[in-house]
Design a protein around this motif. Structure first.
Motif, PDB file in Angstrom:
ATOM      1  N   THR A   2     -48.916 -39.067  11.727  1.00 53.27           N
ATOM      2  CA  THR A   2     -47.752 -39.362  10.905  1.00 53.27           C
ATOM      3  C   THR A   2     -47.016 -40.587  11.443  1.00 53.27           C
ATOM      4  OG1 THR A   2     -46.293 -37.969  12.218  1.00 53.27           O
ATOM      5  CG2 THR A   2     -47.469 -36.921  10.387  1.00 53.27           C
ATOM      6  N   GLY A   3     -46.156 -41.156  10.596  1.00 52.41           N
ATOM      7  CA  GLY A   3     -45.410 -42.344  10.994  1.00 52.41           C
ATOM      8  C   GLY A   3     -44.505 -42.092  12.183  1.00 52.41           C
ATOM      9  N   THR A   4     -43.888 -40.920  12.228  1.00 45.55           N
ATOM     10  CA  THR A   4     -42.990 -40.606  13.333  1.00 45.55           C
ATOM     11  C   THR A   4     -43.753 -40.515  14.643  1.00 45.55           C
ATOM     12  OG1 THR A   4     -41.622 -39.362  11.791  1.00 45.55           O
ATOM     13  CG2 THR A   4     -41.253 -38.982  14.128  1.00 45.55           C
ATOM     14  N   ARG A   5     -44.897 -39.865  14.632  1.00 50.18           N
ATOM     15  CA  ARG A   5     -45.693 -39.751  15.853  1.00 50.18           C
ATOM     16  C   ARG A   5     -46.231 -41.112  16.266  1.00 50.18           C
ATOM     17  NH1 ARG A   5     -49.926 -35.282  16.084  1.00 50.18           N
ATOM     18  NH2 ARG A   5     -49.498 -35.456  18.283  1.00 50.18           N
ATOM     19  N   ARG A   6     -46.583 -41.948  15.307  1.00 51.99           N
ATOM     20  CA  ARG A   6     -47.081 -43.284  15.616  1.00 51.99           C
ATOM     21  C   ARG A   6     -45.981 -44.101  16.280  1.00 51.99           C
ATOM     22  NH1 ARG A   6     -48.347 -45.245  10.680  1.00 51.99           N
ATOM     23  NH2 ARG A   6     -50.251 -44.062  10.714  1.00 51.99           N
ATOM     24  N   HIS A   7     -44.772 -43.995  15.751  1.00 56.59           N
ATOM     25  CA  HIS A   7     -43.659 -44.731  16.326  1.00 56.59           C
ATOM     26  C   HIS A   7     -43.302 -44.191  17.711  1.00 56.59           C
ATOM     27  CE1 HIS A   7     -43.514 -46.840  12.681  1.00 56.59           C
ATOM     28  NE2 HIS A   7     -42.679 -46.070  12.012  1.00 56.59           N
ATOM     29  N   THR A   8     -43.438 -42.887  17.900  1.00 59.70           N
ATOM     30  CA  THR A   8     -43.185 -42.303  19.211  1.00 59.70           C
ATOM     31  C   THR A   8     -44.202 -42.824  20.220  1.00 59.70           C
ATOM     32  OG1 THR A   8     -42.272 -40.323  18.192  1.00 59.70           O
ATOM     33  CG2 THR A   8     -42.951 -40.152  20.488  1.00 59.70           C
ATOM     34  N   GLY A   9     -45.443 -42.923  19.791  1.00 63.48           N
ATOM     35  CA  GLY A   9     -46.472 -43.465  20.676  1.00 63.48           C
ATOM     36  C   GLY A   9     -46.199 -44.915  21.049  1.00 63.48           C
ATOM     37  N   LEU A  10     -45.733 -45.693  20.095  1.00 62.26           N
ATOM     38  CA  LEU A  10     -45.402 -47.086  20.362  1.00 62.26           C
ATOM     39  C   LEU A  10     -44.222 -47.183  21.317  1.00 62.26           C
ATOM     40  CD1 LEU A  10     -45.842 -50.080  19.885  1.00 62.26           C
ATOM     41  CD2 LEU A  10     -44.499 -49.879  17.795  1.00 62.26           C
ATOM     42  N   LYS A  11     -43.235 -46.330  21.132  1.00 62.23           N
ATOM     43  CA  LYS A  11     -42.079 -46.317  22.034  1.00 62.23           C
ATOM     44  C   LYS A  11     -42.497 -45.941  23.452  1.00 62.23           C
ATOM     45  CE  LYS A  11     -38.806 -45.183  18.387  1.00 62.23           C
ATOM     46  NZ  LYS A  11     -37.953 -44.131  17.821  1.00 62.23           N
ATOM     47  N   LEU A  12     -43.390 -44.966  23.564  1.00 61.24           N
ATOM     48  CA  LEU A  12     -43.883 -44.582  24.884  1.00 61.24           C
ATOM     49  C   LEU A  12     -44.675 -45.716  25.529  1.00 61.24           C
ATOM     50  CD1 LEU A  12     -44.947 -40.868  24.312  1.00 61.24           C
ATOM     51  CD2 LEU A  12     -43.017 -41.722  25.658  1.00 61.24           C
ATOM     52  N   LEU A  13     -45.459 -46.416  24.735  1.00 66.39           N
ATOM     53  CA  LEU A  13     -46.199 -47.564  25.264  1.00 66.39           C
ATOM     54  C   LEU A  13     -45.258 -48.679  25.726  1.00 66.39           C
ATOM     55  CD1 LEU A  13     -49.333 -48.018  22.999  1.00 66.39           C
ATOM     56  CD2 LEU A  13     -49.283 -47.665  25.448  1.00 66.39           C
ATOM     57  N   LEU A  14     -44.183 -48.895  25.005  1.00 61.52           N
ATOM     58  CA  LEU A  14     -43.197 -49.896  25.417  1.00 61.52           C
ATOM     59  C   LEU A  14     -42.538 -49.500  26.737  1.00 61.52           C
ATOM     60  CD1 LEU A  14     -41.609 -50.732  21.968  1.00 61.52           C
ATOM     61  CD2 LEU A  14     -42.953 -52.274  23.389  1.00 61.52           C
ATOM     62  N   LEU A  15     -42.231 -48.227  26.887  1.00 62.82           N
ATOM     63  CA  LEU A  15     -41.674 -47.756  28.155  1.00 62.82           C
ATOM     64  C   LEU A  15     -42.697 -47.880  29.282  1.00 62.82           C
ATOM     65  CD1 LEU A  15     -39.634 -44.617  27.046  1.00 62.82           C
ATOM     66  CD2 LEU A  15     -38.755 -46.806  27.878  1.00 62.82           C
ATOM     67  N   LEU A  16     -43.954 -47.586  28.985  1.00 62.77           N
ATOM     68  CA  LEU A  16     -45.012 -47.748  29.976  1.00 62.77           C
ATOM     69  C   LEU A  16     -45.154 -49.208  30.376  1.00 62.77           C
ATOM     70  CD1 LEU A  16     -47.335 -46.488  31.607  1.00 62.77           C
ATOM     71  CD2 LEU A  16     -48.801 -46.882  29.618  1.00 62.77           C
ATOM     72  N   TRP A  17     -45.047 -50.107  29.406  1.00 63.67           N
ATOM     73  CA  TRP A  17     -45.118 -51.540  29.707  1.00 63.67           C
ATOM     74  C   TRP A  17     -43.984 -51.951  30.642  1.00 63.67           C
ATOM     75  CZ3 TRP A  17     -41.783 -55.621  28.423  1.00 63.67           C
ATOM     76  CH2 TRP A  17     -42.261 -56.891  28.721  1.00 63.67           C
ATOM     77  N   LEU A  18     -42.775 -51.465  30.362  1.00 62.34           N
ATOM     78  CA  LEU A  18     -41.650 -51.759  31.244  1.00 62.34           C
ATOM     79  C   LEU A  18     -41.896 -51.247  32.658  1.00 62.34           C
ATOM     80  CD1 LEU A  18     -38.494 -51.104  29.046  1.00 62.34           C
ATOM     81  CD2 LEU A  18     -39.203 -53.258  30.078  1.00 62.34           C
ATOM     82  N   ALA A  19     -42.455 -50.044  32.760  1.00 60.06           N
ATOM     83  CA  ALA A  19     -42.745 -49.472  34.073  1.00 60.06           C
ATOM     84  C   ALA A  19     -43.814 -50.285  34.804  1.00 60.06           C
ATOM     85  CB  ALA A  19     -43.195 -48.018  33.928  1.00 60.06           C
ATOM     86  N   VAL A  20     -44.831 -50.726  34.088  1.00 63.91           N
ATOM     87  CA  VAL A  20     -45.896 -51.532  34.702  1.00 63.91           C
ATOM     88  C   VAL A  20     -45.346 -52.877  35.159  1.00 63.91           C
ATOM     89  CG1 VAL A  20     -48.037 -52.778  34.176  1.00 63.91           C
ATOM     90  CG2 VAL A  20     -47.809 -50.375  33.559  1.00 63.91           C
ATOM     91  N   MET A  21     -44.482 -53.486  34.358  1.00 66.76           N
ATOM     92  CA  MET A  21     -43.890 -54.763  34.753  1.00 66.76           C
ATOM     93  C   MET A  21     -43.026 -54.584  36.001  1.00 66.76           C
ATOM     94  SD  MET A  21     -45.158 -56.920  32.744  1.00 66.76           S
ATOM     95  CE  MET A  21     -44.189 -58.396  32.807  1.00 66.76           C
ATOM     96  N   ALA A  22     -42.231 -53.532  36.041  1.00 67.44           N
ATOM     97  CA  ALA A  22     -41.427 -53.258  37.238  1.00 67.44           C
ATOM     98  C   ALA A  22     -42.335 -52.957  38.426  1.00 67.44           C
ATOM     99  CB  ALA A  22     -40.478 -52.099  36.973  1.00 67.44           C
TER     100      ALA A  22
END
Length: 105
Positions: A2-22
């Protein structure tokens, strides 16, 4: 998915990207310098570049998932940030390489 789950996955990936950059900056700061002479501290740079490469992979995934977000949503613009940062870093490395090559001539 669903769109909500897809957006949640994208948000989690963005947070993961921030963690990897840090993590890349932390790895650079916390890694002890080893080696002698010219190669002293090269392990710190390689740790940084390794984490940045992981960030590049996550940024590309975010870029592809961005296409499924509706136009006009802020998440669509936020998902573009990791790709822009990764592109700027790749461009900086290419410019540094070309500048160093030009000095050798």
């Amino acid at each position: 998915m669903t769109g909500t789950r897809r957006h949640t996955g994208l948000k989690l990936l963005l947070l993961l990207w921030l963690a990897v950059m840090a993590g890349s900056f932390l790895a650079f700061q916390l890694t002890a310098e080893t080696g002698d002479g010219f190669t002293r501290g090269l392990n710190r740079v390689l740790a940084f570049v390794g984490w940045q490469f992981a960030g590049l992979i996550i940024a590309l995934i975010c870029l592809f998932l961005r296409a499924r977000v509706e136009w006009g949503r802020p998440l669509r613009w936020i998902a573009l940030v990791p790709a822009l940062v990764a592109g700027a870093q790749v461009l900086a490395f290419v410019v540094m390489y070309l500048a160093a090559s030009a000095d050798m001539l």
